[in-house]
Write a protein that holds these residues in place. Structure first.
Motif, PDB file in Angstrom:
ATOM      1  N   SER A 137     -12.784  20.328  53.113  1.00  0.00           N
ATOM      2  CA  SER A 137     -12.683  21.451  52.143  1.00  0.00           C
ATOM      3  C   SER A 137     -14.122  22.003  52.354  1.00  0.00           C
ATOM      4  N   ASP A 138     -13.994  23.453  52.376  1.00  0.00           N
ATOM      5  CA  ASP A 138     -15.102  24.261  52.244  1.00  0.00           C
ATOM      6  C   ASP A 138     -14.971  25.385  50.834  1.00  0.00           C
ATOM      7  N   GLU A 139     -15.667  24.866  49.832  1.00  0.00           N
ATOM      8  CA  GLU A 139     -15.240  25.464  48.329  1.00  0.00           C
ATOM      9  C   GLU A 139     -15.609  26.812  48.405  1.00  0.00           C
ATOM     10  N   ASP A 140     -16.594  27.292  49.177  1.00  0.00           N
ATOM     11  CA  ASP A 140     -17.261  28.489  49.201  1.00  0.00           C
ATOM     12  C   ASP A 140     -16.687  29.344  50.347  1.00  0.00           C
ATOM     13  N   ALA A 141     -15.845  29.143  50.888  1.00  0.00           N
ATOM     14  CA  ALA A 141     -15.373  29.744  52.190  1.00  0.00           C
ATOM     15  C   ALA A 141     -14.926  31.262  51.894  1.00  0.00           C
ATOM     16  N   LEU A 142     -14.032  31.401  50.744  1.00  0.00           N
ATOM     17  CA  LEU A 142     -13.793  32.788  50.512  1.00  0.00           C
ATOM     18  C   LEU A 142     -15.055  33.762  49.922  1.00  0.00           C
ATOM     19  N   ALA A 143     -15.828  33.042  49.254  1.00  0.00           N
ATOM     20  CA  ALA A 143     -17.226  33.689  48.850  1.00  0.00           C
ATOM     21  C   ALA A 143     -17.959  34.218  49.979  1.00  0.00           C
ATOM     22  N   LYS A 144     -17.956  33.335  50.992  1.00  0.00           N
ATOM     23  CA  LYS A 144     -19.110  33.591  52.100  1.00  0.00           C
ATOM     24  C   LYS A 144     -18.429  34.758  52.724  1.00  0.00           C
ATOM     25  N   ALA A 145     -17.023  34.675  52.827  1.00  0.00           N
ATOM     26  CA  ALA A 145     -16.409  35.763  53.571  1.00  0.00           C
ATOM     27  C   ALA A 145     -16.397  37.074  52.998  1.00  0.00           C
ATOM     28  N   LEU A 146     -16.227  37.108  51.647  1.00  0.00           N
ATOM     29  CA  LEU A 146     -16.400  38.498  50.915  1.00  0.00           C
ATOM     30  C   LEU A 146     -17.882  38.945  50.906  1.00  0.00           C
ATOM     31  N   ALA A 147     -18.761  37.978  50.892  1.00  0.00           N
ATOM     32  CA  ALA A 147     -20.131  38.535  51.114  1.00  0.00           C
ATOM     33  C   ALA A 147     -20.340  39.302  52.279  1.00  0.00           C
ATOM     34  N   ALA A 148     -19.715  38.673  53.372  1.00  0.00           N
ATOM     35  CA  ALA A 148     -19.815  39.425  54.671  1.00  0.00           C
ATOM     36  C   ALA A 148     -19.034  40.632  54.921  1.00  0.00           C
ATOM     37  N   ASP A 149     -17.872  40.680  53.956  1.00  0.00           N
ATOM     38  CA  ASP A 149     -16.956  41.656  54.282  1.00  0.00           C
ATOM     39  C   ASP A 149     -16.340  41.821  52.692  1.00  0.00           C
ATOM     40  N   PRO A 150     -16.693  42.704  51.893  1.00  0.00           N
ATOM     41  CA  PRO A 150     -16.436  42.830  50.669  1.00  0.00           C
ATOM     42  C   PRO A 150     -15.003  43.476  50.621  1.00  0.00           C
ATOM     43  N   GLY A 151     -14.549  44.144  51.520  1.00  0.00           N
ATOM     44  CA  GLY A 151     -13.308  44.915  51.582  1.00  0.00           C
ATOM     45  C   GLY A 151     -12.374  43.885  52.273  1.00  0.00           C
ATOM     46  N   LEU A 152     -12.689  42.615  52.376  1.00  0.00           N
ATOM     47  CA  LEU A 152     -11.718  41.609  53.005  1.00  0.00           C
ATOM     48  C   LEU A 152     -10.316  41.558  52.628  1.00  0.00           C
ATOM     49  N   LEU A 153     -10.071  41.413  51.221  1.00  0.00           N
ATOM     50  CA  LEU A 153      -8.700  41.340  50.721  1.00  0.00           C
ATOM     51  C   LEU A 153      -7.957  42.648  50.823  1.00  0.00           C
TER      52      LEU A 153
END
Length: 504
Positions: A164-180
């Motif tokens: 598991s990588d509990e912070d995976a989405l948070a790190k991705a959103l930090a790099a790309d705030p418009g990810l979702l």
């Protein structure tokens, strides 16, 4: 097995066993988890100190267990094999309590509600905390809107990988705030840089209620535990309401998904429950057959530091609303109303309809399901109606109380539509158990989106998960038709002791 804590394999699955001091035999607690069995060592030792053999197992394909990780697919068979193995061990007295939280609660429940003929594999009692009942229940609201943020976070952290990588989405959103916000949503794995073949398959699950339907025929005691701020609150309640075993207990606190470790803003000193001790006491009584038949339990009254009997329910009371803004508004998926922001713009064009109550002249104890009824239309044939209830405190704070999202036709429905009542429809905002202070005003926001908690409706008739284009939707609300109905207790409630209600 002579060691008080030993690692072994059961059907090839990595399993830890923690035994009490003494010679046994003992009743067993079985926890099957995708979140790493080693993180449960302190919990297992706590069960052992209380006289239980604790068996904690990594589910197939996760952490130290080999195989392919397929969420919700292998848990019945693997759990049954583990239960049979427990009953063959010299330290086992043949009695098993299946326990778990979130996905681990699903593992416990499918074992408890497995094939009727397989009595050797079935536990004798079950503890289900913040239960993730199945893929459809976790992925969507009852009327269909997709729970985007929660599922994206879970799949990014745990999907299609052994660890598991509990912070995976948070790190991705930090790099790309418009990810979702990128389309289509099925392309999320590529944007995460992850191989997630099960992500697209998740959204094909639409049939809800399988486990609650089977729960009606359960033949063993249940302890259901949840939080009023958890996204699985309604599922916890449905499980308790439908349970057909000899006894069912409910503990519902002012907590989030982490239960007592994640208290909400309305939690008080009396809501600090030591869950491990309560679980052990309940398990002993459940295995001994000492619980009173029927459904009992306790729910917290947030903001009041009280516990009430679980069956407590307020009487419906409509509250007058004053329209503020946005009787006509545009639900634009390119600029959706945010689920993570309570700031309200009042410029033009309006993006939501706003209404507010007068300050409450006296405190209200609200216990039960909140509903908003209205007459409203959309100029697109496919529309979501997101309704958010916010408390405006006398101190000037805005606190989110409840949210409901309803997917329906934008055009006025015919008389056969069960959601239509005299040209209107009702949005359920879920349950509250909260004391609202005198002077509090309640704000209702009616919008077309609640993003990123929920996927944006594209208004094209396409599936929001696979849609590649978005259209704005013009909405019109009749402010005089909007009714907020709160379930209000008619008098000050009589408090109860949660342990007394759980152990009676």
């Amino acid at each position: 097995m002579t060691s008080p804590h030993a690692a072994t394999t059961v059907e090839g699955l990595a399993t830890d066993v923690c035994l009490p001091d003494g010679t046994g035999p003992y009743p067993a607690i079985l926890v099957r988890t995708p979140y790493d069995r080693t993180r449960h060592l302190a919990e297992a030792r706590g069960w052992a100190r209380r006289g239980f053999a604790a068996v904690v197992q990594d589910v197939r394909g996760r952490h130290a267990s080999p195989g392919e990780w397929r969420p919700y697919e292998n848990e019945t068979a693997d759990g049954a094999a583990t239960a049979r193995w427990i009953r063959r061990q010299p330290w086992s007295d043949g009695r098993i309590v299946a326990a778990g939280a979130s996905y681990a609660a699903h593992c416990a429940l499918v074992l408890a509600l497995g094939p009727e003929a397989d009595t050797d594999a079935r536990p004798d009692a079950v503890i289900a905390a913040v239960p993730a009942l199945g893929p459809a229940e976790t992925a969507r609201e009852p009327s269909g809107p997709e729970r985007l943020l929660a599922r994206a976070g879970w799949w990014a952290a745990h999907g299609d990988r052994p660890d598991s990588d509990e912070d995976a989405l948070a790190k991705a959103l930090a790099a790309d705030p418009g990810l979702l916000a990128h389309l289509p949503l099925t392309g999320l794995p590529e944007r995460l840089g992850r191989h997630l073949p099960s992500w697209a398959g998740l959204w094909r699950h639409r049939e809800r209620g399988r486990l609650p339907a089977r729960a009606a025929h359960a033949g063993l005691p249940l302890l259901a535990v949840g939080g009023h701020h958890d996204h699985f609150t309604e599922d916890t309640l449905a499980l308790w309401h439908t349970w057909g075993g000899p006894s069912a207990r409910l503990l519902l606190g002012p907590w989030g998904h982490g239960l007592a470790a994640a208290p909400g803003p309305d939690a008080g000193p009396a809501h600090r429950v030591v869950l491990g001790e309560l679980y052990a006491r309940w398990a002993r009584r459940a295995l001994a057959g000492d619980l009173t038949p029927g459904r009992h339990g306790a729910l917290a009254l947030g903001g009041a530091d009280l516990w009430l009997p679980a069956a407590t329910e307020g009487e419906p009371r409509p509250l007058p609303l004053r329209p503020l803004h946005g009787a006509v508004f545009t639900a634009d998926p390119d600029r959706p109303v945010r689920s993570d922001d309570l700031t309200v713009p009042t410029g033009e064009p309006a993006d939501r309809c706003l209404l507010v109550t007068a300050p409450l002249p006296r405190p209200l104890d609200v216990v039960g399901t909140v509903r908003v009824r209205m007459r409203a239309t959309a100029d697109t044939p496919y529309a979501d109606w997101a309704v958010r209830l916010v408390a405006l405190t006398p101190q000037g704070r805005a606190e989110r109380l409840a949210v409901g999202v309803l997917r329906r036709s934008g055009a006025p429905a015919g008389p056969a539509d069960p959601q239509e009542t005299e040209g209107g429809f009702t949005v359920e905002l879920g349950r509250l158990a909260r004391r609202l202070r005198a002077g509090t005003r309640l704000r209702i926001e009616i919008a077309g989106h609640h993003f990123p908690a929920h996927a944006r409706n594209p208004h094209t008739g396409e599936d929001p998960v696979t849609a590649g284009r978005l259209l704005a939707s013009r909405r019109e609300v009749d402010p005089t038709s909007v009714t907020l109905t709160l379930p209000v207790l008619p008098s000050r409630p009589t408090p109860t002791d949660p342990a007394k209600e759980i152990l009676r």
